[in-house]
Design an enzyme around this catalytic site. Structure first.
Site, PDB file in Angstrom:
ATOM      1  N   ASP A 144      15.951   3.246  10.786  1.00 58.90           N
ATOM      2  CA  ASP A 144      16.547   4.517  10.361  1.00 58.90           C
ATOM      3  C   ASP A 144      16.466   4.609   8.833  1.00 58.90           C
ATOM      4  O   ASP A 144      16.777   3.632   8.143  1.00 58.90           O
ATOM      5  CB  ASP A 144      18.026   4.585  10.766  1.00 58.90           C
ATOM      6  N   ILE A 145      16.089   5.788   8.330  1.00 60.25           N
ATOM      7  CA  ILE A 145      16.164   6.013   6.882  1.00 60.25           C
ATOM      8  C   ILE A 145      17.639   6.141   6.508  1.00 60.25           C
ATOM      9  O   ILE A 145      18.380   6.929   7.106  1.00 60.25           O
ATOM     10  CB  ILE A 145      15.394   7.284   6.489  1.00 60.25           C
ATOM     11  N   GLU A 178      15.288  10.862  11.805  1.00 57.80           N
ATOM     12  CA  GLU A 178      14.845   9.866  10.828  1.00 57.80           C
ATOM     13  C   GLU A 178      14.601   8.508  11.476  1.00 57.80           C
ATOM     14  O   GLU A 178      14.509   7.490  10.794  1.00 57.80           O
ATOM     15  CB  GLU A 178      15.871   9.736   9.705  1.00 57.80           C
TER      16      GLU A 178
END
Length: 413
Positions: free
Chosen positions: A291-292, A334
């Site tokens: 995940d960003i 994301e």
């Protein structure tokens, strides 16, 4: 890229310029007469010329000889249909002879220019035991700028395909020694699907059932010898257009629309299919779920357009770092995943942690300025008896641990 249109009608030249620039990112120069065309040809390098036959200062098609003398592909777009003239020009080596009948004629010509540009990267294999026939087909294909490879029978064609897996079109005769056209197609279709390669069968045999037999054995089309230039070119172009359409449909079904990496559907189907072989060969598989960090804050602060820019650049960096040997996919938002077939969880961790550090050290350039982006990742290795979904659930637990421990971390399940 520059295209030359030689046309004395301002209406036609405007239409052609508009249609060609819609199809290609190029510059279109217009010459209203032979003298202007000579000067433009002297001053510029052109990819292709689209020419009228009857010009104010050259009424007898002299422009075609001028263009061909420059070793330049020439498409004749004319308002007069003359079968003898058409035959003579085709023998000279023009790309096509198109009659100005309606808008479709102009659209066809513009699409043909685009096709020529794409043909430069298309490899075609011609399998035929007749040297005369092979050379004739080769000359027709090279007029349309294809890369052409020749084989004198079916076995030679198979050997060539082993070293040239990027061949997109096979044109094969029926009667050949050692391995005939039918046998060749059957063996080719064991390795290459209809999405990977198109096949056109040829024969001078009078058997009316040949076309159906060719297509039932895996060919996309069939042509009876002897054939006219235009029919051959139309069949080839239609076949390749269909191949391109299948590729586009495959991409729409399996690639993420924004980032152009694989999507969730493709990733699951690919790795579920790999699991039996991994178990059978006692191989390894690791998955990295990432995940960003604080991506919602990027969207809220800078807007979704900047968020999209970040996602596109993030995916590009993932592809640059991993996609040559591993599988990169976007699961949504994301969230991204990487499949490491053949790697232990420790080796996958090392690669992912190096990527994490490289990402943090190089800001992402956006329309609102440079942004420093970090990523949290969970890694899981395959355990016999579990599914891809089971692996991802364990990777998700490790991802949660990375986030709760401060983010910008890689954790192993």
């Amino acid at each position: 890229m520059r295209i030359l249109v030689v046309e004395d009608s301002q209406v036609v030249s405007r239409v052609m310029r508009h249609l060609i620039t819609q199809e290609l990112d190029c510059v279109v120069d217009v010459a209203p007469d032979m003298a202007s065309a000579k000067k433009l040809l002297l001053d510029n390098d052109y990819f292709v010329a689209v020419t009228d036959l009857n010009l104010p200062d050259a009424q007898d098609g002299e422009i075609v000889k001028l263009v061909l003398a420059q070793q330049l592909p020439c498409i004749v777009l004319t308002g007069s249909w003359n079968p003898q003239e058409r035959s003579r020009l085709l023998q000279l080596g023009i790309v096509d002879y198109v009659l100005k009948e309606n808008r479709f004629s102009y659209e066809y010509t513009a699409k043909l220019v685009k096709r020529l540009q794409r043909n430069q990267s298309v490899k075609v294999l011609v399998a035929d035991d007749s040297l005369v026939s092979r050379k004739f087909i080769r000359s027709l294909l090279e007029q349309h700028l294809f890369q052409v490879i020749e084989a004198d029978d079916g076995l030679a064609a198979l050997d060539i395909l082993k070293d040239n897996a990027d061949i997109k079109l096979l044109i094969t005769d029926y009667n050949m020694p050692r391995l005939d056209g039918f046998g060749l197609i059957i063996k080719v279709r064991e390795q290459f699907s209809r999405e990977d390669m198109a096949i056109i069968g040829l024969s001078s045999d009078s058997d009316e059932s040949l076309s159906a037999r060719f297509i039932k054995n895996g060919a996309n089309d069939f042509l009876q010898k002897p054939f006219v230039h235009e029919e051959f070119h139309c069949r080839v172009l239609n076949t390749l257009d269909a191949l391109d359409m299948m590729a586009k449909l495959w991409e729409q079904a399996n690639l993420d629309y924004l980032t152009n990496v694989f999507n969730r559907r493709y990733f699951f189907s690919l790795y579920e299919d790999k699991l039996p072989a991994i178990v059978r060969n006692q191989g390894m598989l690791s998955l990295g779920l990432m995940d960003i960090d604080f991506f919602k804050k990027v969207n809220d602060t800078y807007g979704h357009d900047v968020g999209d820019e970040v996602l596109i650049e993030f995916a590009a960096r993932l592809k640059q770092s991993f996609s040559q040997h591993f599988t990169v996919a976007r699961f949504g938002g994301e969230e991204f995943v990487i499949g490491f077939k053949g790697l232990s969880v420790e080796k996958a961790f090392a690669l992912l942690d190096r990527f994490r550090m490289q990402l943090e050290s190089k800001p992402v350039t956006t329309s609102k300025g440079d942004l420093t982006i970090t990523v949290s990742t969970g890694v899981a290795s395959f355990i016999v008896g579990e599914s891809v979904d089971d692996m991802l659930q364990r990777a998700d637990v490790a991802l949660y641990e990375a986030k709760s421990s401060g983010r910008n971390l890689v954790c192993i399940a």
